[in-house]
Design a protein around this motif. Structure first.
Motif, mmCIF file in Angstrom:
data_model
loop_
_atom_site.group_PDB
_atom_site.id
_atom_site.type_symbol
_atom_site.label_atom_id
_atom_site.label_comp_id
_atom_site.label_asym_id
_atom_site.label_seq_id
_atom_site.Cartn_x
_atom_site.Cartn_y
_atom_site.Cartn_z
ATOM 1 N N ALA A 374 0.824 -1.203 0.000
ATOM 2 C CA ALA A 374 0.000 0.000 0.000
ATOM 3 C C ALA A 374 0.859 1.255 0.000
ATOM 4 C CB ALA A 374 -0.940 0.001 1.205
ATOM 5 N N ARG A 375 1.889 1.276 0.823
ATOM 6 C CA ARG A 375 2.764 2.451 0.883
ATOM 7 C C ARG A 375 3.579 2.588 -0.399
ATOM 8 N NH1 ARG A 375 3.277 7.470 1.664
ATOM 9 N NH2 ARG A 375 5.448 8.128 1.857
ATOM 10 N N PHE A 376 4.035 1.455 -0.938
ATOM 11 C CA PHE A 376 4.814 1.488 -2.183
ATOM 12 C C PHE A 376 3.974 2.063 -3.314
ATOM 13 C CE2 PHE A 376 6.977 -1.403 -5.570
ATOM 14 C CZ PHE A 376 7.743 -0.331 -6.018
ATOM 15 N N VAL A 377 2.763 1.562 -3.473
ATOM 16 C CA VAL A 377 1.913 2.050 -4.564
ATOM 17 C C VAL A 377 1.488 3.494 -4.317
ATOM 18 C CG1 VAL A 377 -0.279 1.685 -5.762
ATOM 19 C CG2 VAL A 377 1.169 -0.276 -5.183
ATOM 20 N N HIS A 378 1.281 3.867 -3.036
ATOM 21 C CA HIS A 378 0.988 5.264 -2.714
ATOM 22 C C HIS A 378 2.129 6.161 -3.165
ATOM 23 C CE1 HIS A 378 -0.467 8.759 -0.439
ATOM 24 N NE2 HIS A 378 0.812 8.938 -0.114
ATOM 25 N N ARG A 379 3.345 5.721 -2.934
ATOM 26 C CA ARG A 379 4.510 6.517 -3.346
ATOM 27 C C ARG A 379 4.570 6.638 -4.863
ATOM 28 N NH1 ARG A 379 7.195 10.591 -3.485
ATOM 29 N NH2 ARG A 379 9.456 10.486 -3.744
ATOM 30 N N ILE A 380 4.244 5.571 -5.576
ATOM 31 C CA ILE A 380 4.195 5.641 -7.041
ATOM 32 C C ILE A 380 3.148 6.664 -7.476
ATOM 33 C CG2 ILE A 380 3.499 4.354 -9.108
ATOM 34 C CD1 ILE A 380 4.869 1.888 -7.880
ATOM 35 N N GLY A 381 1.953 6.609 -6.877
ATOM 36 C CA GLY A 381 0.916 7.571 -7.206
ATOM 37 C C GLY A 381 1.325 8.990 -6.901
ATOM 38 N N LEU A 392 -1.266 11.542 -17.694
ATOM 39 C CA LEU A 392 -1.716 11.383 -19.072
ATOM 40 C C LEU A 392 -2.636 10.183 -19.260
ATOM 41 C CD1 LEU A 392 1.509 12.309 -21.089
ATOM 42 C CD2 LEU A 392 -0.551 13.682 -20.765
ATOM 43 N N SER A 393 -2.609 9.240 -18.328
ATOM 44 C CA SER A 393 -3.526 8.098 -18.361
ATOM 45 C C SER A 393 -4.415 8.160 -17.128
ATOM 46 C CB SER A 393 -2.758 6.770 -18.375
ATOM 47 O OG SER A 393 -1.965 6.642 -19.528
ATOM 48 N N PRO A 394 -5.735 8.041 -17.278
ATOM 49 C CA PRO A 394 -6.607 8.133 -16.119
ATOM 50 C C PRO A 394 -6.587 6.923 -15.196
ATOM 51 C CG PRO A 394 -7.890 8.011 -18.160
ATOM 52 C CD PRO A 394 -6.463 8.011 -18.544
ATOM 53 N N VAL A 395 -6.012 5.800 -15.645
ATOM 54 C CA VAL A 395 -5.967 4.590 -14.826
ATOM 55 C C VAL A 395 -4.545 4.035 -14.841
ATOM 56 C CG1 VAL A 395 -6.907 2.286 -14.433
ATOM 57 C CG2 VAL A 395 -8.374 4.068 -15.391
ATOM 58 N N VAL A 396 -4.038 3.712 -13.644
ATOM 59 C CA VAL A 396 -2.693 3.148 -13.497
ATOM 60 C C VAL A 396 -2.800 1.835 -12.730
ATOM 61 C CG1 VAL A 396 -0.379 3.491 -12.544
ATOM 62 C CG2 VAL A 396 -1.652 5.444 -13.475
ATOM 63 N N TYR A 397 -2.116 0.807 -13.217
ATOM 64 C CA TYR A 397 -2.040 -0.481 -12.526
ATOM 65 C C TYR A 397 -0.578 -0.761 -12.180
ATOM 66 C CZ TYR A 397 -6.742 -1.280 -14.417
ATOM 67 O OH TYR A 397 -8.071 -1.172 -14.734
ATOM 68 N N LEU A 423 -11.291 -2.270 -3.608
ATOM 69 C CA LEU A 423 -10.286 -1.929 -2.609
ATOM 70 C C LEU A 423 -8.917 -1.783 -3.268
ATOM 71 C CD1 LEU A 423 -11.336 -4.361 0.283
ATOM 72 C CD2 LEU A 423 -11.912 -1.927 0.034
ATOM 73 N N ARG A 424 -7.932 -1.408 -2.472
ATOM 74 C CA ARG A 424 -6.524 -1.301 -2.899
ATOM 75 C C ARG A 424 -6.370 -0.347 -4.091
ATOM 76 N NH1 ARG A 424 -3.840 -6.878 -3.843
ATOM 77 N NH2 ARG A 424 -1.951 -5.688 -3.414
ATOM 78 N N GLN A 425 -6.998 0.803 -3.982
ATOM 79 C CA GLN A 425 -6.858 1.821 -5.022
ATOM 80 C C GLN A 425 -6.903 3.193 -4.380
ATOM 81 O OE1 GLN A 425 -10.917 2.796 -7.071
ATOM 82 N NE2 GLN A 425 -10.713 0.550 -7.041
ATOM 83 N N GLU A 426 -6.248 4.147 -5.037
ATOM 84 C CA GLU A 426 -6.252 5.539 -4.592
ATOM 85 C C GLU A 426 -6.632 6.437 -5.754
ATOM 86 O OE1 GLU A 426 -3.398 6.968 -1.298
ATOM 87 O OE2 GLU A 426 -2.179 5.717 -2.620
ATOM 88 N N GLN A 427 -7.328 7.520 -5.443
ATOM 89 C CA GLN A 427 -7.692 8.514 -6.446
ATOM 90 C C GLN A 427 -6.859 9.767 -6.213
ATOM 91 O OE1 GLN A 427 -11.929 9.131 -6.305
ATOM 92 N NE2 GLN A 427 -12.406 6.990 -6.714
ATOM 93 N N TRP A 428 -6.215 10.209 -7.264
ATOM 94 C CA TRP A 428 -5.367 11.398 -7.211
ATOM 95 C C TRP A 428 -5.997 12.463 -8.106
ATOM 96 C CZ3 TRP A 428 -1.033 11.579 -4.074
ATOM 97 C CH2 TRP A 428 -0.615 10.363 -3.528
ATOM 98 N N TYR A 429 -6.488 13.542 -7.490
ATOM 99 C CA TYR A 429 -7.189 14.576 -8.247
ATOM 100 C C TYR A 429 -6.214 15.641 -8.747
ATOM 101 C CZ TYR A 429 -11.676 12.623 -7.028
ATOM 102 O OH TYR A 429 -12.756 11.783 -6.931
ATOM 103 N N GLY A 430 -6.505 16.101 -9.966
ATOM 104 C CA GLY A 430 -5.659 17.120 -10.567
ATOM 105 C C GLY A 430 -6.078 17.382 -11.987
ATOM 106 N N VAL A 453 -5.041 4.885 -9.154
ATOM 107 C CA VAL A 453 -3.865 4.011 -9.111
ATOM 108 C C VAL A 453 -4.234 2.742 -8.345
ATOM 109 C CG1 VAL A 453 -1.442 3.798 -8.465
ATOM 110 C CG2 VAL A 453 -2.364 6.040 -9.140
ATOM 111 N N HIS A 454 -4.106 1.597 -9.013
ATOM 112 C CA HIS A 454 -4.492 0.309 -8.443
ATOM 113 C C HIS A 454 -3.263 -0.447 -7.934
ATOM 114 C CE1 HIS A 454 -8.716 0.196 -9.933
ATOM 115 N NE2 HIS A 454 -8.230 0.960 -10.895
ATOM 116 N N ASP A 455 -3.338 -0.909 -6.692
ATOM 117 C CA ASP A 455 -2.320 -1.784 -6.121
ATOM 118 C C ASP A 455 -2.708 -3.223 -6.449
ATOM 119 O OD1 ASP A 455 -0.705 -3.378 -4.567
ATOM 120 O OD2 ASP A 455 -1.276 -2.477 -2.643
ATOM 121 N N ALA A 456 -2.020 -3.812 -7.431
ATOM 122 C CA ALA A 456 -2.297 -5.197 -7.814
ATOM 123 C C ALA A 456 -1.073 -6.081 -7.565
ATOM 124 C CB ALA A 456 -2.717 -5.258 -9.278
ATOM 125 N N LEU A 457 -0.271 -5.706 -6.571
ATOM 126 C CA LEU A 457 0.941 -6.454 -6.264
ATOM 127 C C LEU A 457 0.621 -7.714 -5.465
ATOM 128 C CD1 LEU A 457 3.341 -3.514 -5.356
ATOM 129 C CD2 LEU A 457 3.338 -4.892 -7.452
#
Length: 493
Positions: A374-381, A392-397, A423-430, A453-457
């Motif tokens: 969760a923290r790793f994918v949060h950092r990526i987001g 540039l892409s509205p969805v990240v896996y 679950l295991r997803q975050e929304q980043w507004y901008g 951003v989806h955490d699918a690890l």
């Protein structure tokens, strides 16, 4: 492989691969050439080379889908790879790695050569003679606002102070023989350059390039950072400078080997109506918009010129491949610069580049001790949300690198079995791009929405991860070796 220095050498290489289909019958540039090209991309056929264009002088030719997926078996990225000086066997991961590495090299500015011997200067039209009426300008889709001069060409423009020269692809529609209009969006680099000319109330000089070194259009279709000169980036990518010559009527330079060069000025106000035009997202939206007016001052061209045509629409065509490679390379670069372990990234072509898939090494926990998924994918987001390319892409896996994100079978299996329904997803507004019909009208109007951003690890190896039920995953190594040896001796027996 011989050195590819212009569109003609590139087409010769494609023909050697069996990836060119010569069409000698007369073809109408109004819809018919685009229809053949569109069918070619949808069926993954060789690129259609139209040798007999109706309604124009003898000798004018057209190449369809020069930057689309290749028909070469097992090598879908052959066209873009050859365009960038790479073997036709280059994979998506190898292509992304090559582009990411090129971004770390010092730019290599273009080299001026003798204009008198430059192929693009074989024919020069000035003033009233500089008309598009003699050229095979394609009408691409039946509901388009007019014929489209630019579908796979590059527009060169420079800021008033000369600090940045941008070469980029943007759609441009013919109004009449001496005038055009096209998308000049504030979010696009050509729009950023144009706004500086608009601010001082002066028309912007431009040069439109059709043909030339095939890497020019590929790099022009990428999303390099603002301020980067594409022609110098391409020089670094190829390991040699691009040969250029000066324009006839302004101080821009253009590729010496180009097929056609159109020169002129772009009005400092939005005086024309552009569109509609069916686009890369796969929808023929009935949208028009006020855009600047392109006036034509000069046209130079080679003998028997070849006009490139990309028939944009449902994936996969030219409008998807180059952006996918370029954006993927930038994503890899910014994540690695942030100290995050990344194997590769890829924008799946079948999703019209609306998704970004990032794969990470299965031992990533060793590089980031104590960090959970969760923290790793949060950092990526967090990194992606702080960078233009990351939105540039509205969805990240985010996936483990036991799958190849450019392989649709691998990807669909991974998304279907590893992505939690909610679950295991975050929304980043901008800020969001204006061309994504998946957003609400209100979001598009405000230019503001979420990137998810989806955490699918998977769990760590030895901590709940189970093996794949595949040939490599659930059979003993010695048995696999015997089966492979037998297959090599008697394949498909």
């Amino acid at each position: 492989m011989s050195e590819i220095t212009d569109l003609r050498a590139y087409l010769s290489e494609l023909e050697a691969l069996g990836d060119i289909e010569r069409i000698s019958r007369e073809v109408d540039p109004k819809l018919e050439a685009a229809a053949v090209t569109r069918l070619s991309t949808e069926r993954r056929r060789p690129a259609p080379f139209f040798e007999n264009i109706g309604g124009v002088a003898e000798g004018f030719r057209m190449i369809g889908a020069p930057g689309a997926l290749s028909s070469s078996p097992g090598h879908p990225l052959a066209r873009i790879s050859l365009s960038l000086g790479l073997p036709h066997t280059t994979t998506a991961a190898e292509l992304v790695a090559h582009l990411a590495q090129a971004g770390t090299k010092p730019p290599l500015p273009p080299r001026r050569v003798d204009a008198a011997s430059a192929p693009c200067k074989q024919n020069i039209l000035l003033g009233e003679d500089a008309s598009l009426d003699r050229f095979p300008i394609p009408f691409v889709h039946q509901d388009d606002g007019g014929p489209y001069v630019n579908t796979w060409g590059v527009i060169a423009a420079r800021t008033p102070d000369g600090r940045w020269t941008n070469w980029s692809i943007s759609r441009v529609m013919m109004i009449d023989g001496r005038h055009m209009t096209g998308l000049v969006l504030p979010s696009q680099h050509i729009g950023m350059v144009w706004q500086e000319w608009e601010a001082i109330g002066e028309p912007m000089p431009y040069a439109m390039v059709q043909g030339g070194d095939p890497g020019i259009a590929v790099v022009g279709g990428m999303t390099l950072p603002a301020g980067v000169d594409e022609v110098a980036y391409l020089g670094a990518l190829l390991g040699k400078p691009v040969d250029v010559v000066p324009c006839e009527t302004n101080d821009l330079v253009v590729p010496a080997s180009a097929e056609v060069i159109i020169e002129g000025h772009l009005s400092a106000s939005r005086d024309a109506v552009e569109g509609p035009f069916a686009e890369f997202h796969g929808w023929a939206l009935p949208e028009t918009s006020p855009q600047p007016l392109f006036s034509i001052d000069a046209i130079t061209y080679r003998d028997d010129p070849i006009w490139p045509l990309a028939a944009a629409g449902r994936p996969v065509d030219d409008s998807h491949v180059a952006p996918a490679a370029g954006i993927s390379a930038e994503v890899v670069t910014i994540l690695r610069e942030a100290g995050l372990p990344v194997t590769t990234a890829w924008l799946p072509l079948g999703a019209a580049c609306f998704w970004t898939v990032i794969t990470v090494p299965q031992n990533w926990r060793e590089a980031l001790p104590g960090m959970d998924t969760a923290r790793f994918v949060h950092r990526i987001g967090e990194v992606l949300n702080g960078n233009r390319v990351g939105r540039l892409s509205p969805v990240v896996y985010v996936l483990d690198d036991d799958v190849d994100p450019s392989n649709d079978s691998d990807l669909l299996w991974a998304l279907g079995t590893r992505v939690h329904p909610y679950l295991r997803q975050e929304q980043w507004y901008g800020p969001i791009m204006p061309w994504y019909p998946c957003f609400l009208e209100e979001e598009l109007h405000r230019g503001w929405g979420a990137v998810v951003v989806h955490d699918a690890l998977l769990p760590a190896v030895g901590s709940g991860r189970v093996p794949q039920a595949s040939f490599d995953g659930v059979f003993p190594a010695d048995l696999r070796a015997r089966v492979l040896a037998d297959e090599a001796v008697a394949p498909n027996a």
